[in-house]
Design a protein around this motif. Structure first.
Motif, PDB file in Angstrom:
ATOM      1  N   PRO A 181       0.789  -1.234   0.000  1.00  0.00           N
ATOM      2  CA  PRO A 181       0.000   0.000   0.000  1.00  0.00           C
ATOM      3  C   PRO A 181       0.823   1.287   0.000  1.00  0.00           C
ATOM      4  O   PRO A 181       0.295   2.358  -0.292  1.00  0.00           O
ATOM      5  N   GLY A 182       2.094   1.193   0.310  1.00  0.00           N
ATOM      6  CA  GLY A 182       2.938   2.386   0.309  1.00  0.00           C
ATOM      7  C   GLY A 182       2.965   3.080  -1.044  1.00  0.00           C
ATOM      8  O   GLY A 182       2.951   4.314  -1.125  1.00  0.00           O
ATOM      9  N   PHE A 183       2.985   2.291  -2.109  1.00  0.00           N
ATOM     10  CA  PHE A 183       3.032   2.883  -3.446  1.00  0.00           C
ATOM     11  C   PHE A 183       1.706   3.572  -3.795  1.00  0.00           C
ATOM     12  O   PHE A 183       1.683   4.511  -4.592  1.00  0.00           O
ATOM     13  N   THR A 184       0.614   3.109  -3.192  1.00  0.00           N
ATOM     14  CA  THR A 184      -0.662   3.804  -3.361  1.00  0.00           C
ATOM     15  C   THR A 184      -0.610   5.163  -2.668  1.00  0.00           C
ATOM     16  O   THR A 184      -1.127   6.156  -3.189  1.00  0.00           O
ATOM     17  N   ILE A 185       0.028   5.220  -1.503  1.00  0.00           N
ATOM     18  CA  ILE A 185       0.211   6.497  -0.804  1.00  0.00           C
ATOM     19  C   ILE A 185       1.037   7.451  -1.665  1.00  0.00           C
ATOM     20  O   ILE A 185       0.737   8.651  -1.749  1.00  0.00           O
ATOM     21  N   THR A 186       2.063   6.922  -2.330  1.00  0.00           N
ATOM     22  CA  THR A 186       2.860   7.752  -3.240  1.00  0.00           C
ATOM     23  C   THR A 186       1.999   8.297  -4.372  1.00  0.00           C
ATOM     24  O   THR A 186       2.107   9.473  -4.738  1.00  0.00           O
ATOM     25  N   MET A 196      11.677  -0.913   2.696  1.00  0.00           N
ATOM     26  CA  MET A 196      10.825  -1.807   3.488  1.00  0.00           C
ATOM     27  C   MET A 196      10.541  -3.117   2.761  1.00  0.00           C
ATOM     28  O   MET A 196      10.465  -4.171   3.391  1.00  0.00           O
ATOM     29  N   THR A 197      10.378  -3.063   1.432  1.00  0.00           N
ATOM     30  CA  THR A 197      10.017  -4.277   0.689  1.00  0.00           C
ATOM     31  C   THR A 197      11.229  -5.041   0.161  1.00  0.00           C
ATOM     32  O   THR A 197      11.153  -6.252  -0.023  1.00  0.00           O
ATOM     33  N   GLY A 198      12.336  -4.333  -0.087  1.00  0.00           N
ATOM     34  CA  GLY A 198      13.498  -4.989  -0.689  1.00  0.00           C
ATOM     35  C   GLY A 198      14.606  -5.344   0.285  1.00  0.00           C
ATOM     36  O   GLY A 198      15.496  -6.132  -0.039  1.00  0.00           O
ATOM     37  N   GLY A 199      14.581  -4.744   1.453  1.00  0.00           N
ATOM     38  CA  GLY A 199      15.593  -5.066   2.453  1.00  0.00           C
ATOM     39  C   GLY A 199      16.923  -4.350   2.288  1.00  0.00           C
ATOM     40  O   GLY A 199      17.837  -4.558   3.078  1.00  0.00           O
ATOM     41  N   LYS A 200      17.045  -3.474   1.277  1.00  0.00           N
ATOM     42  CA  LYS A 200      18.298  -2.735   1.099  1.00  0.00           C
ATOM     43  C   LYS A 200      18.308  -1.507   2.000  1.00  0.00           C
ATOM     44  O   LYS A 200      17.250  -0.942   2.294  1.00  0.00           O
ATOM     45  N   ALA A 201      19.508  -1.100   2.393  1.00  0.00           N
ATOM     46  CA  ALA A 201      19.621   0.089   3.249  1.00  0.00           C
ATOM     47  C   ALA A 201      19.200   1.333   2.474  1.00  0.00           C
ATOM     48  O   ALA A 201      19.468   1.458   1.278  1.00  0.00           O
ATOM     49  N   MET A 202      18.564   2.262   3.161  1.00  0.00           N
ATOM     50  CA  MET A 202      18.088   3.481   2.512  1.00  0.00           C
ATOM     51  C   MET A 202      19.243   4.287   1.934  1.00  0.00           C
ATOM     52  O   MET A 202      19.112   4.870   0.860  1.00  0.00           O
ATOM     53  N   THR A 203      20.382   4.316   2.625  1.00  0.00           N
ATOM     54  CA  THR A 203      21.535   5.090   2.130  1.00  0.00           C
ATOM     55  C   THR A 203      22.033   4.546   0.799  1.00  0.00           C
ATOM     56  O   THR A 203      22.439   5.312  -0.077  1.00  0.00           O
ATOM     57  N   VAL A 204      21.997   3.231   0.637  1.00  0.00           N
ATOM     58  CA  VAL A 204      22.432   2.611  -0.625  1.00  0.00           C
ATOM     59  C   VAL A 204      21.481   3.013  -1.751  1.00  0.00           C
ATOM     60  O   VAL A 204      21.917   3.381  -2.850  1.00  0.00           O
ATOM     61  N   LEU A 205      20.190   2.941  -1.483  1.00  0.00           N
ATOM     62  CA  LEU A 205      19.197   3.305  -2.500  1.00  0.00           C
ATOM     63  C   LEU A 205      19.253   4.795  -2.833  1.00  0.00           C
ATOM     64  O   LEU A 205      19.157   5.188  -4.001  1.00  0.00           O
TER      65      LEU A 205
END
Length: 198
Positions: free
Chosen positions: A92-97, A141-150
């Motif tokens: 649902p996060g992408f719906t919020i976007t 949240m869905t992919g498990g990668k660190a936010m700084t990396v993304l």
């Protein structure tokens, strides 16, 4: 106290019009079709620009933030259904976007404005808050990668694409307005029952 309705009330009143409902449905379908067809221009290095965002921007410009936020929900859910399981589980996060993007399109471009500074404001807000902010959070949240990396990958990409997307948006909105003003005024529902036009 001013009797002029605020932008959200004016936008909600657009829903009374069959023109609004028909064009919004058409633009939602165009958005989903462009996404499914993958129509985009690839630019070096590893950048691509799609055109589906123009449909959402057109809804916001023509009918305001209230209609654009509802259209954002419809576009996201119908787009997910159309792609089937290829996108993974629904999040649902992408719906919020999509709702937030509709809000920005409507606030910056409504009522039917195509000024360059409005295109700049809308696209800067969407790239900053929706693409870099919210979508990066959801991908973390869905992919498990660190936010700084993304963020290290997403910030430069969004900044590089910003001027190109602003130009596409500005000229796209001029074209949408030209077509919109060519549409006939009124509808069958607005004509008298006798069929005679007064």
């Amino acid at each position: 106290m001013s009797k002029t309705p605020n932008i959200f009330v004016r936008s909600l009143r657009e829903l009374r019009s069959t023109r609004c409902l028909a064009l919004t449905a058409l633009l939602i379908a165009i958005n989903i079709a462009l996404s499914l067809l993958g129509l985009e221009i690839r630019l070096p290095p590893d950048l691509k620009i799609g055109f589906s965002f123009l449909a959402n921007a057109a809804i916001g410009m023509l009918f305001g933030p209230s209609v654009a936020m509802v259209a954002g929900v419809c576009t996201d859910l119908l787009g997910y259904i159309a792609t089937g399981s290829s996108m993974g589980m629904y999040f649902p996060g992408f719906t919020i976007t999509a709702i937030t993007a509709g809000l920005f399109w409507g606030l910056w471009l409504y009522p039917r404005k195509s000024a360059l500074w409005r295109a700049v404001g809308a696209k800067v807000c969407i790239n900053l808050f929706c693409n870099i902010g919210l979508n990066t959070l959801w991908l973390t949240m869905t992919g498990g990668k660190a936010m700084t990396v993304l963020l290290a990958a997403r910030i430069p990409k969004n900044l590089l694409m910003l001027p190109i997307e602003i130009a596409v948006l500005y000229f796209g909105m001029k074209l949408v307005l030209r077509f919109y003003h060519m549409l006939p005024v009124g509808s069958v529902a607005e004509r008298p029952a006798s069929g005679k036009i007064p």
